[in-house]
Design a protein around this motif. Structure first.
Motif, PDB file in Angstrom:
ATOM      1  N   TYR A 178       0.849  -1.192   0.000  1.00 16.99           N
ATOM      2  CA  TYR A 178       0.000   0.000   0.000  1.00 16.99           C
ATOM      3  C   TYR A 178       0.886   1.244   0.000  1.00 16.99           C
ATOM      4  O   TYR A 178       1.983   1.234   0.559  1.00 16.99           O
ATOM      5  N   LYS A 179       0.397   2.296  -0.620  1.00 12.59           N
ATOM      6  CA  LYS A 179       1.155   3.548  -0.676  1.00 12.59           C
ATOM      7  C   LYS A 179       1.169   4.195   0.707  1.00 12.59           C
ATOM      8  O   LYS A 179       0.129   4.365   1.332  1.00 12.59           O
ATOM      9  N   ALA A 180       2.347   4.521   1.181  1.00 11.15           N
ATOM     10  CA  ALA A 180       2.466   5.165   2.488  1.00 11.15           C
ATOM     11  C   ALA A 180       1.945   6.594   2.415  1.00 11.15           C
ATOM     12  O   ALA A 180       2.150   7.298   1.426  1.00 11.15           O
ATOM     13  N   GLN A 181       1.268   7.030   3.474  1.00 10.58           N
ATOM     14  CA  GLN A 181       0.758   8.392   3.510  1.00 10.58           C
ATOM     15  C   GLN A 181       1.909   9.397   3.489  1.00 10.58           C
ATOM     16  O   GLN A 181       2.933   9.193   4.128  1.00 10.58           O
ATOM     17  N   ASP A 182       1.727  10.474   2.745  1.00  2.89           N
ATOM     18  CA  ASP A 182       2.756  11.516   2.686  1.00  2.89           C
ATOM     19  C   ASP A 182       3.033  12.085   4.073  1.00  2.89           C
ATOM     20  O   ASP A 182       4.181  12.399   4.407  1.00  2.89           O
ATOM     21  N   ALA A 183       1.971  12.236   4.872  1.00  6.66           N
ATOM     22  CA  ALA A 183       2.137  12.797   6.218  1.00  6.66           C
ATOM     23  C   ALA A 183       3.032  11.907   7.070  1.00  6.66           C
ATOM     24  O   ALA A 183       3.827  12.396   7.887  1.00  6.66           O
TER      25      ALA A 183
END
Length: 297
Positions: A178-183
């Motif tokens: 899954y794509k990690a959150q930018d935050a």
């Protein structure tokens, strides 16, 4: 979900390549920042994280990312139901069944590490969904853990000043990632890892097998040449070199006399480690031709 205490007994190689990465990682951790080792499978991310955690000289543990992770898997939750059977004092044949829903809070590994100041390795954290990893935002930014008491109430637990966390992840194009959150990514320092230099690969093979240096060097050279020359779908790791070396040693295979068998062993192991399951027959044929050319050179 798999949770484990770390027992670092496997051999670990310390070359200049490893020392340089470890030195930077320790600098960041000692300053209080989370670090993130990102790179293809087989580049030694987990082993390096465990090596660094051991050098922190305090308790450490590891959790493995999983798409079924929920918030309770990381910080804990209320668990437990008790059942009590009571015998009537006057009528002995009468049994009363009483079920008490007395739940007890049990800390998850993340919360436990935050409380005690341990080092936590969150291996392949991007295999967990973003909703589960959201709890990390307040930990890394405000230094507090949000612990829900019930649907209406939340208590805040202050993070121990010695708490440190090391993340690892594979590239986003890998399946199950899954794509990690930018935050979240902005709250950690990412160190991109690739396959190590030839000296490090050679030392790893020698330390994990019983082959002589000449054989180990030949195996490493073949694997590296194939990795650098073949399609992006074929990226054999150091594990392949170790497997080949162990097979050669345990079965007493002579590289100069058993050339045909040697090539087949390289084919079986290196082609089975493709990073993409959708490899066409034509691509496999080309890879076999390339591998045969490399082994005969």
């Amino acid at each position: 979900m798999k949770l484990e205490n770390v027992d670092l007994k496997q051999p670990f190689v310390e070359t200049e390549y490893i020392k340089n990465i470890a030195k930077r990682a320790m600098l960041y951790l000692n300053t209080g920042y989370a670090i993130h080792f990102k790179g293809p499978s087989g580049t030694g991310k987990t082993s390096l994280a465990m090596y660094i955690a051991k050098r922190m000289d305090k308790p450490y543990q590891i959790i493995f990312g999983n798409e079924e992770f929920g918030r309770t898997d990381l910080i804990g939750g209320n668990f437990g139901v008790t059942k009590k059977i009571v015998q009537d004092n006057y009528v002995h044949s009468v049994m009363k069944h009483q079920i008490d829903y007395n739940q007890k809070w049990i800390d998850g590994r993340l919360l436990n590490a935050c409380k005690t100041g341990a080092t936590l390795i969150y291996d392949e954290f991007t295999r967990s969904r973003a909703e589960a990893n959201n709890v990390l935002l307040s930990i890394l930014e405000e230094g507090v853990v949000e612990v829900p008491l019930n649907r209406e109430k939340t208590r805040f637990v202050k993070v121990h000043p010695d708490f440190r966390i090391i993340f690892t992840s594979n590239p986003e194009e890998y399946s199950g990632i899954y794509k990690a959150q930018d935050a979240l990514k902005s709250r950690m320092i990412t160190i991109d890892l690739d396959f190590p230099d030839v000296d490090t690969e050679l030392e790893i093979v020698l330390k994990n097998t019983e082959v002589d240096k000449r054989t180990a060097q030949y195996i490493v050279d073949v694997v590296r040449n194939f990795r650098e020359s073949s399609s992006s779908k074929f990226h054999p790791t150091i594990r392949s070199s170790i497997m080949i070396a162990n097979i050669m040693k345990m079965n007493k295979i002579n590289l100069s006399k058993d050339k045909e068998l040697e090539i087949k062993i390289f084919e079986d192991i290196l082609l089975s480690e493709s990073s993409n399951s959708q490899v066409s027959l034509e691509e496999k044929k080309k890879a076999k031709v390339l591998l045969e050319q490399i082994t005969y050179n």
